[in-house]
Write an enzyme that holds these catalytic residues in place. Structure first.
Site, mmCIF file in Angstrom:
data_model
loop_
_atom_site.group_PDB
_atom_site.id
_atom_site.type_symbol
_atom_site.label_atom_id
_atom_site.label_comp_id
_atom_site.label_asym_id
_atom_site.label_seq_id
_atom_site.Cartn_x
_atom_site.Cartn_y
_atom_site.Cartn_z
ATOM 1 N N CYS A 143 0.776 -1.289 -0.036
ATOM 2 C CA CYS A 143 -0.131 0.120 0.104
ATOM 3 C C CYS A 143 0.809 1.199 -0.015
ATOM 4 C CB CYS A 143 -0.821 0.009 1.132
ATOM 5 S SG CYS A 143 -1.677 -1.569 1.469
ATOM 6 N N HIS A 198 -2.498 6.864 4.196
ATOM 7 C CA HIS A 198 -1.739 5.725 4.565
ATOM 8 C C HIS A 198 -0.037 6.297 4.521
ATOM 9 C CE1 HIS A 198 -0.415 1.202 4.747
ATOM 10 N NE2 HIS A 198 -0.237 1.907 5.773
HETATM 11 CA CA LIG Z 1 -2.518 -2.075 -0.638
#
Ligand SMILES: [Ca+2]
Length: 482
Positions: free
Chosen positions: A90, A158
């Site tokens: 990610c 994130h």
């Molecule tokens: Ca991911």
């Protein structure tokens, strides 16, 4: 970056619009939309799914997952069969996407610390990992904002928290959902996310983000907008709407594609895409909105599989980094085209700059290449000769590391991996061997040599850190324990 003058851009847009109108490439709703005004900047809607694998959608061949709306979008745009994420997970993919830069320039290689996993099974001291995007980096949102776009982030960021490191800090006017967290606490309200309010008890997060995105489209239909919609779905925790799961529980599996909860999470995502495409039609802005559907890494093994691709999320084999990607740009892209050109996340930044007639940031190298010529269908080839991935860390797995420190270079159909622990080189020809079963390094000495030299040169050019220090805790005889 390929520069394009505003005049050329406008000319192309007008010519493309005429093609669309005469050849019925687009549904009636698109044809009925207003002609784009000359010089009008196109809107950009980037739908970024989390952990959605290359074959986790029906149009890519899944017989288990049902994605009629995404399939329809695919039929209206260009499908990239060899689209890659810049990282195997990610955070690195997002850092590359937002910055337009390869990993070594910002240092986000993975999620968490560089040495996660059993230390006594790490031969090298890995390069430290960075978990946030440096504030001095000009993100694609900042570049588009400077060109007059209203910018919104809805979903998973994130890369740090606002105010210093979140979406607001990187040029997004609106931030709903974006924090340092890599997954939601819950897909059902209450969400316990500090950046947006909870909904009614039991509201589903994917539906909520779709509602918010639809409201944003309504409110900003007359402005050029950049809506970045990085869904939390279909990342764990696996939580779906119960009524949607029932049909998958009765459905025949397609190999290891058989998880009803995951299938229902994909279906909710698909419904969201359908609702937003309908909203663009209803607002009569579909003809001036570029829609990109894309994923940040491969599907998680144990939940899904990507056969014939090898492995899944967290690996540098194709199953970890090759992902589904659609671009629909009315007037520019030809409906129903399948494209074999290898592309990656860092290409979107220069693509958006060109589409928007926006300026590239000063003093910031953009490593990608605009996809506009390929999207127009003028060429199937990018100017670059190589693509790279750099992972100087450890990615733990079940029973062994998914990645030990390594780098990958792709040239044409050839893919070479260098393993830094022992200098081992792995070579595959993806055209003949998409499953990466036949390591040809021993048979292709000259090619290995030239690709390794190109990789070395790239390491030097981008300042890639390569771990070399031996780990004193390494124990060859110790078992790998998770
Ligand atoms: Ca991911």
């Amino acid at each position: 970056m390929n520069a394009i003058t505003r005049r050329e851009f406008v000319k192309g847009l007008a010519a493309g619009a005429a093609v669309a109108a005469t050849s019925a490439m687009f549904p009636r709703s698109l044809l009925a939309a207003e002609e784009p005004a000359a010089g009008r900047k196109p809107n950009i809607l980037l739908i970024y799914i989390d952990d959605l694998g290359w074959k986790d959608v029906a149009f890519m061949g899944s017989k288990y997952y049902e994605t009629p709306n995404i399939d329809r979008l695919a039929s209206q745009g260009v499908v990239f069969m060899q689209a890659y994420s810049n990282g195997p997970s990610c955070a690195p993919s997002r850092a590359c996407l937002m910055s337009g830069q390869y990993g070594p320039r910002h240092g986000v290689y993975k999620v968490g610390k560089a040495d996660v996993g059993p230390k006594n099974k790490q031969k090298l001291i890995p390069t430290p990992n960075t978990e946030t995007l440096r504030p001095d980096i000009v993100s694609m949102a900042e570049a588009l904002k400077a060109a007059g776009y209203i910018t919104a982030h809805m979903g998973k960021w994130h890369l740090g928290n606002d105010p210093e490191l979140g979406p607001h800090s990187q040029g997004f006017d609106i931030n709903l959902g974006g924090t340092s967290a890599g997954q939601p606490k819950s897909y059902f309200s209450p969400y316990r996310n500090p950046t947006f309010s909870d909904g009614p008890e039991g509201e589903y997060l994917t539906d909520r983000l779709t509602d918010e995105a639809a409201r944003f489209l309504e409110a900003n239909k007359d402005k050029p907008f950049f809506l970045y919609l990085p869904h939390f779905a279909v990342h764990v925790p696996l939580q779906a709407k119960k009524d949607m799961m029932a049909k998958y529980e009765k459905k025949a599996p397609d190999g290891e594609q058989k998880n009803a909860t995951y299938a229902a999470m994909i279906e909710s995502t698909d419904q969201g895409v359908g609702r937003l495409m309908q909203k663009l039609d209803d607002l009569k802005i579909a003809d001036r909105t570029i829609v990109i559907f894309y994923s940040d890494n491969g599907g998680q093994l144990g939940i899904t599989e990507q056969k014939p691709l090898r492995a899944g999320k967290g690996y540098l084999y194709e199953g970890g980094i090759r992902v589904p990607m659609i671009v629909r740009w009315p007037g520019i892209t030809k409906a129903g085209r399948t494209c074999q050109t290898p592309v990656m996340g860092i290409d979107l930044y220069p693509t958006f700059l060109e589409a928007a007639g926006a300026k590239a940031p000063e003093n910031q190298i953009l490593d990608g290449e605009s996809l506009v010529p390929v999207l127009r269908g003028n060429t199937e080839k990018m100017n670059r000769r190589y693509m790279f991935w750099h992972f100087p860390c450890y990615q733990p797995g079940r029973g062994e590391y998914r990645i030990t420190p390594s780098s990958v270079i792709r040239e044409g159909d050839w893919k070479l991996t260098e393993h830094f622990e022992d200098g081992r080189l792995e070579l595959y020809n993806l055209a003949d061997d998409i499953s990466e079963k036949n390591d040809l390094a021993a048979n292709e000495a000259e090619r290995v040599k030239s690709m390794k030299a190109a990789l070395d040169a790239w390491h030097k050019a981008v300042g890639a850190k390569i771990p070399t220090a031996k780990n004193p805790k390494y124990d060859p005889d110790a078992p790998y324990t998770n």
